[in-house]
Design an enzyme around this catalytic site. Structure first.
Site, PDB file in Angstrom:
ATOM      1  N   CYS A  16       0.847  -1.198   0.000  1.00  0.00           N
ATOM      2  CA  CYS A  16       0.000   0.000   0.000  1.00  0.00           C
ATOM      3  C   CYS A  16       0.882   1.247   0.000  1.00  0.00           C
ATOM      4  O   CYS A  16       1.771   1.385   0.847  1.00  0.00           O
ATOM      5  CB  CYS A  16      -0.900  -0.047   1.232  1.00  0.00           C
ATOM      6  SG  CYS A  16      -1.564   1.536   1.721  1.00  0.00           S
ATOM      7  N   CYS A  19       0.587   3.208   3.181  1.00  0.00           N
ATOM      8  CA  CYS A  19       1.273   2.519   4.281  1.00  0.00           C
ATOM      9  C   CYS A  19       2.778   2.726   4.174  1.00  0.00           C
ATOM     10  O   CYS A  19       3.471   2.843   5.188  1.00  0.00           O
ATOM     11  CB  CYS A  19       0.960   1.021   4.255  1.00  0.00           C
ATOM     12  SG  CYS A  19      -0.797   0.667   4.445  1.00  0.00           S
ATOM     13  N   ASP A 395      25.199   7.926 -33.598  1.00  0.00           N
ATOM     14  CA  ASP A 395      26.629   7.949 -33.882  1.00  0.00           C
ATOM     15  C   ASP A 395      26.861   6.880 -34.955  1.00  0.00           C
ATOM     16  O   ASP A 395      26.088   5.926 -35.060  1.00  0.00           O
ATOM     17  CB  ASP A 395      27.400   7.619 -32.600  1.00  0.00           C
ATOM     18  CG  ASP A 395      28.885   7.474 -32.856  1.00  0.00           C
ATOM     19  OD1 ASP A 395      29.441   8.334 -33.565  1.00  0.00           O
ATOM     20  OD2 ASP A 395      29.485   6.502 -32.356  1.00  0.00           O
TER      21      ASP A 395
END
Length: 701
Positions: A16, A19, A395
């Site tokens: 949670c 929490c 590149d």
């Protein structure tokens, strides 16, 4: 001065988001703790200061959060049916069913019926109420606070049955949220399990099995066929094929011999290997990948920051709406019972659970999926920005080409033989790290030409190098640079131009007074470069640009082969940076793909910097936003598709989370909103968000 102790821990049963915030506050309140950082996505805790595991477990006891050292591989898996909260929810369900049966037999207002529903509420909602009352006392309004107010309110107005059912359904919703986060975090657990925990080491002529934490740099591992390599190192004995898929995502095993590098977690397939350990267990490539993936999940994406900010104002707004719904209509029409009930239903439907997890569960799932495919994405912000890319700059050397150039033409001048020209040039290039230098040295080695290493070597960035060879100063570099030092005849310049139009790089050699000759070097285009660029165009990347230090004719030849939309040639590293800024002004979001070393400024300036060959390349892992671990350009279209899919899913999640709640709130108008509908809307939104996010697991290359 005493050094502050910093410890890392892994958390279990952390599902949670609210929490997690409360747990972080509890840990921070420990007097001996200076600083706390909690990574919810990775379920990881970093504590600066002194705190015992017992103190940390006590800080998380309110939600059953378990704390173990980060180095521990132990995972306490509690079966679904044995989790305390699920047992209480099951017992609560039994009393709800008993209450329903009693209501049929004796009626809803009978003391036995109310008693059964009351017991169901107390058992199923014990942990909710415990935290809810504490939060209410401190004016902290999270979902448990809202649920506490709603359930107690339902009981006060006599809706015992509704209150009991809501408590049970909320427990189911919490269990779903916990399951979803555990599922999303599996990617990290799988990464942690890639490398073995022990290794067979030869010490003092004997073979001993040691925990990887006890293996030292310089130890020699003995790896038998079918075993995983436990540490990063260099092969000092044996030959085999090694499956590197866990690290790089490569599906085809790679041949390895003495002198080759191997990575922890890769699988030795055929022969016995002796591996000299080159890194401690905490510094191996897989350890760095795990750390970077965890950090990536901690870094909040723009959409997540928006949701967090929105949720901050959303919850108080829901409480205000609930009060208005409960009081204003009651004052007008007088049906207090009905409208207070409607207000309580608004509180339940307003729980922000689905909204809060709408973004992190998608980000965690996507980054974990990418890591398993050999693509390291270093944060939610980079994952999102990839989805907005309008152009990609590449590149040339080592990115669009193989990066293993070969000498193709040698033109010796002024009475210099080809062998002498190669010997002089190789003497200068002996100390150079440039790919073209390696091609010349390889040619000299294959031709058995004896090389005398030059002295007083100096590299001139973007131009070339010089050193003293055979008692004379030799300059080796680009045509433009050598022209600054000595005249180059027109016929030689014409020859150089002709070679460049063939797509070859030309190196010119000269002494202080004499032009010695030219060497043409060709770097072969990667076999999949063209198909990758076509794939990118098919998914909407219309602008592909090559940034290279090579001469324009060479660049144009390769651009024609690959159907690039633009080229910028003759660039020094600082020119690449300016070119990147120009591209961003032109296209907006621009990605840069390079090797992570020479292209570092341009990679850093790009909207998203993508490094090739991250495995074994510390610079690439550190400087780039995304690393293609297998040096495989073919992973690029997959990465962009994953990013775009993640963006779509995040938007869908936010729509689901808010849409279902808005739909439920509209039921207030005719007065049809019930606590059942409210909790189903909240639970339904959470379930939709979770299942929708887990679709990202299925996206493959």
């Amino acid at each position: 001065m005493k050094k502050t102790n910093t410890q890392e821990y892994r958390l279990q049963n952390l599902s949670c988001a609210n929490c997690a915030m409360k747990f972080e506050k509890n840990v921070q309140s420990i007097p001996t703790v200076e600083e706390v950082q909690l990574n919810f996505g990775a379920a990881k805790l970093t504590v600066k200061g002194d705190a015992s595991i017992e103190q940390l477990c006590e800080a998380g006891a309110f939600d059953g959060i378990k704390v173990v050292p980060a180095s521990s591989r132990e995972e306490v898996h509690i079966p679904f049916y044995m989790k305390k909260e699920n047992i209480l929810a099951g017992i609560s369900l039994l009393f709800v069913i008993a209450g329903y049966l009693m209501s049929v037999l004796q009626g809803e207002d009978h003391i036995a019926t109310i008693g059964l529903f009351f017991i169901a509420i107390v058992i199923g909602g014990f942990t909710i109420f415990k935290d809810g009352f504490k939060n209410l006392f401190h004016f902290e309004f999270d979902m448990k606070t809202l649920m506490t107010i709603a359930v107690i309110g339902a009981a006060v107005i006599g809706e015992w049955k509704e209150g009991a059912v809501v408590v049970f359904l909320f427990a189911v919703s919490e269990a779903l949220e916990g399951y979803s986060m555990n599922k999303a975090r599996q990617s990290i657990r799988q990464l942690m399990d890639i490398a073995p925990a022990t290794a067979l080491v030869r010490r003092n002529g004997e073979l001993v099995e040691l925990a990887t934490e006890d293996v030292q740099i310089g130890d020699v591992l003995i790896v038998k066929p079918g075993q995983k390599i436990a540490m990063d190192g260099e092969i000092v004995g044996g030959m085999s094929t090694v499956n590197q898929a866990p690290i790089t995502g490569e599906s085809i095993p790679v041949k390895k011999a003495v002198g080759d590098e191997v990575f922890a977690g890769t699988l030795n397939e055929e022969g016995v290997l002796e591996v000299n350990v080159t890194k401690h267990v905490k510094d191996t490539t897989i350890a760095k990948i795990i750390t970077l993936v965890e950090e990536a999940q901690a870094e909040k994406a723009p959409s997540q920051k928006f949701v967090d900010k929105f949720a901050k104002y959303y919850t108080p707004a829901v409480i205000l709406i609930a009060i208005i719904v409960a009081i204003v209509p009651s004052l007008i029409v007088g049906d207090w019972h009905h409208w207070i009930y409607q207000g309580l239903a608004v509180l339940v439907v307003g729980c922000p659970c689905a909204l809060v997890i709408s973004t992190p569960v998608a980000i965690v799932t996507a980054i974990g999926n990418a890591a398993r495919q050999g693509v390291l994405i270093k944060g939610g912000i980079h994952l999102e920005q990839l989805g907005h890319i309008e152009a990609i700059a590449f590149d040339k050397t080592g990115t669009l080409t193989k990066g293993v150039p070969e000498v193709t033409n040698i033109l010796a001048l002024q009475g210099t033989s080809e062998e002498l020209l190669i010997r002089l040039v190789a003497g200068v290039e002996h100390s150079s790290q440039h790919p073209l230098a390696k091609a010349i040295l390889n040619y000299a080695e294959n031709a058995s030409i004896i090389i005398e290493k030059g002295i007083d070597f100096q590299s001139v960035t973007g131009k070339g190098a010089y050193a003293t060879v055979d008692f004379q100063q030799i300059f080796v570099g680009s045509v433009q640079w050598i022209q600054e030092l000595t005249d180059i005849p027109k016929d030689i310049l014409k020859e150089v131009e002709s070679l460049q139009y063939e797509g070859k790089s030309v190196v010119v050699a000269a002494s202080k007074t004499t032009l010695l000759g030219i060497i043409a070097i060709a770097d072969q285009v990667r076999s999949n470069s063209r198909s990758v660029l076509q794939d990118l165009q098919s998914i909407g990347i219309k602008n592909t640009v090559m940034l290279t230090g090579d001469a324009k004719p060479t660049a144009e030849t390769i651009a024609k082969q690959l159907h690039l939309t633009d080229i910028k040639a003759d660039l020094l590293p600082e020119d690449k940076l300016e070119a990147m800024k120009e591209l961003q002004q032109q296209y907006g979001f621009v990605a840069m793909v390079g090797d992570g070393v020479n292209d570092a400024p341009a990679l850093a300036a790009a909207s998203v910097g993508i490094a090739m060959g991250g495995a074994g390349t510390d610079t690439a892992l550190e400087t780039a936003d995304v690393a293609l671990m297998a040096d495989d350009l073919g992973k690029l279209p997959y990465t962009i598709r994953l990013s775009r899919k993640t963006l779509r899913i995040i938007k869908e999640n936010i729509m689901f989370a808010l849409g279902l709640k808005i739909l439920a709130l509209l039921l207030i108008i005719p007065g049809w909103l019930t606590l059942w509908i409210a909790i189903f809307a909240d639970m339904g939104a959470t379930l939709l968000v979770v299942l929708n996010s887990l679709r990202l697991i299925r996206i493959q290359k």
